[in-house]
Write an enzyme that holds these catalytic residues in place. Structure first.
Site, PDB file in Angstrom:
ATOM      1  N   ARG A  33       0.822  -1.215   0.000  1.00 47.47           N
ATOM      2  CA  ARG A  33       0.000   0.000   0.000  1.00 47.47           C
ATOM      3  C   ARG A  33       0.856   1.266   0.000  1.00 47.47           C
ATOM      4  O   ARG A  33       0.445   2.296  -0.546  1.00 47.47           O
ATOM      5  CB  ARG A  33      -0.950  -0.007   1.209  1.00 47.47           C
ATOM      6  N   ILE A  59      -7.279   7.479  -1.194  1.00 47.88           N
ATOM      7  CA  ILE A  59      -7.192   6.025  -1.172  1.00 47.88           C
ATOM      8  C   ILE A  59      -7.981   5.585   0.052  1.00 47.88           C
ATOM      9  O   ILE A  59      -7.777   6.094   1.155  1.00 47.88           O
ATOM     10  CB  ILE A  59      -5.726   5.541  -1.116  1.00 47.88           C
ATOM     11  N   SER A  60      -8.926   4.667  -0.129  1.00 45.62           N
ATOM     12  CA  SER A  60      -9.816   4.269   0.959  1.00 45.62           C
ATOM     13  C   SER A  60      -9.041   3.605   2.089  1.00 45.62           C
ATOM     14  O   SER A  60      -7.968   3.026   1.883  1.00 45.62           O
ATOM     15  CB  SER A  60     -10.889   3.305   0.446  1.00 45.62           C
ATOM     16  N   GLN A  61      -9.602   3.675   3.296  1.00 49.93           N
ATOM     17  CA  GLN A  61      -8.970   3.027   4.436  1.00 49.93           C
ATOM     18  C   GLN A  61      -8.902   1.520   4.187  1.00 49.93           C
ATOM     19  O   GLN A  61      -9.785   0.932   3.541  1.00 49.93           O
ATOM     20  CB  GLN A  61      -9.737   3.325   5.719  1.00 49.93           C
ATOM     21  N   PRO A  62      -7.876   0.849   4.670  1.00 53.93           N
ATOM     22  CA  PRO A  62      -7.723  -0.585   4.424  1.00 53.93           C
ATOM     23  C   PRO A  62      -8.942  -1.412   4.824  1.00 53.93           C
ATOM     24  O   PRO A  62      -9.324  -2.338   4.095  1.00 53.93           O
ATOM     25  CB  PRO A  62      -6.490  -0.950   5.266  1.00 53.93           C
TER      26      PRO A  62
END
Length: 218
Positions: A33, A59-62
């Site tokens: 990431r 970028i979306s949270q994991p």
């Protein structure tokens, strides 16, 4: 910098939060990431938060990436369409689970950057397209699964139409400030809808969602 410990901690967090599909966990453990975020954000790359990637996008949270991909209930032979390529991270994760990923990004600079990075990293089963994601990719349809990584006021009709029989579509639907994550499943001519959880995403801009009149700055 070695992010091995940080990546392991991220996976442990996903497990504690309820992610149980081992294929999703393995794919995220193997996907770097930190290379999909700007250099000045890399120290936060494996924290469970969304991060800015430019062009007003994130970028979306994991956890959200894992939750949405797990909800697609993917098979190794699946062909997947992602709407909202962003930096390419979710497409990279998907590519480790399925046979083929098509991802659409409406912002040319982001699309070019994502395509170059994915190519450099060897994600050969991912194709990045520039265009209106709400139109889908009719020339490549149908898709076994569709992942929409931006929020729409409704489910765009072209995406429903491009879903294969037994296909699954995961999309955030709602207003500008908050949405519900939905999963649609096609059985023949019928689409069944499930509500998964409350979410908040950047807007999906296009002819079948929010328009530039709603978000003129974008």
């Amino acid at each position: 910098m070695d992010f091995t410990n940080e990546r392991r901690a991220m996976i442990d967090l996903l497990i504690r939060r309820g992610i149980s599909d081992q294929r999703v966990l393995d794919a995220m453990a193997q996907t770097p990431r930190h290379v999909f975020v700007p250099a000045h954000e890399r120290s936060h790359a494996y924290s469970d938060q969304a991060l800015p990637i430019g062009e007003g996008q994130t970028i979306s949270q994991p956890y959200m990436v894992a939750l949405m991909i797990e909800a697609l209930q993917l098979a190794p032979t699946d062909r997947v369409l992602e709407i909202g390529a962003g930096s390419g991270y979710a497409a990279a994760v998907l590519s480790r689970i399925v046979a083929k990923v098509h991802t659409i990004e409406c912002r040319e600079a982001l699309a070019a950057s994502a395509a170059a990075l994915l190519r450099t990293l060897g994600y050969d089963n991912v194709t990045v397209h520039v265009g209106d994601g709400t139109q889908g990719l009719p020339d490549y349809a149908p898709f076994d699964a569709i992942l929409v990584s931006a929020a729409s006021p409704w489910v765009p009709a072209p995406l429903r139409e491009q879903l294969a029989s037994s296909g699954r579509l995961v999309i955030p639907v709602g207003g500008r400030q908050a949405q519900i994550l939905l999963r649609l499943r096609r059985t023949g001519d019928t689409l069944r809808t499930e509500r998964l959880c409350d979410v908040r995403f950047v807007p999906l801009i296009g002819g079948h969602a929010w328009t530039t009149e709603h978000y003129p700055e974008r």
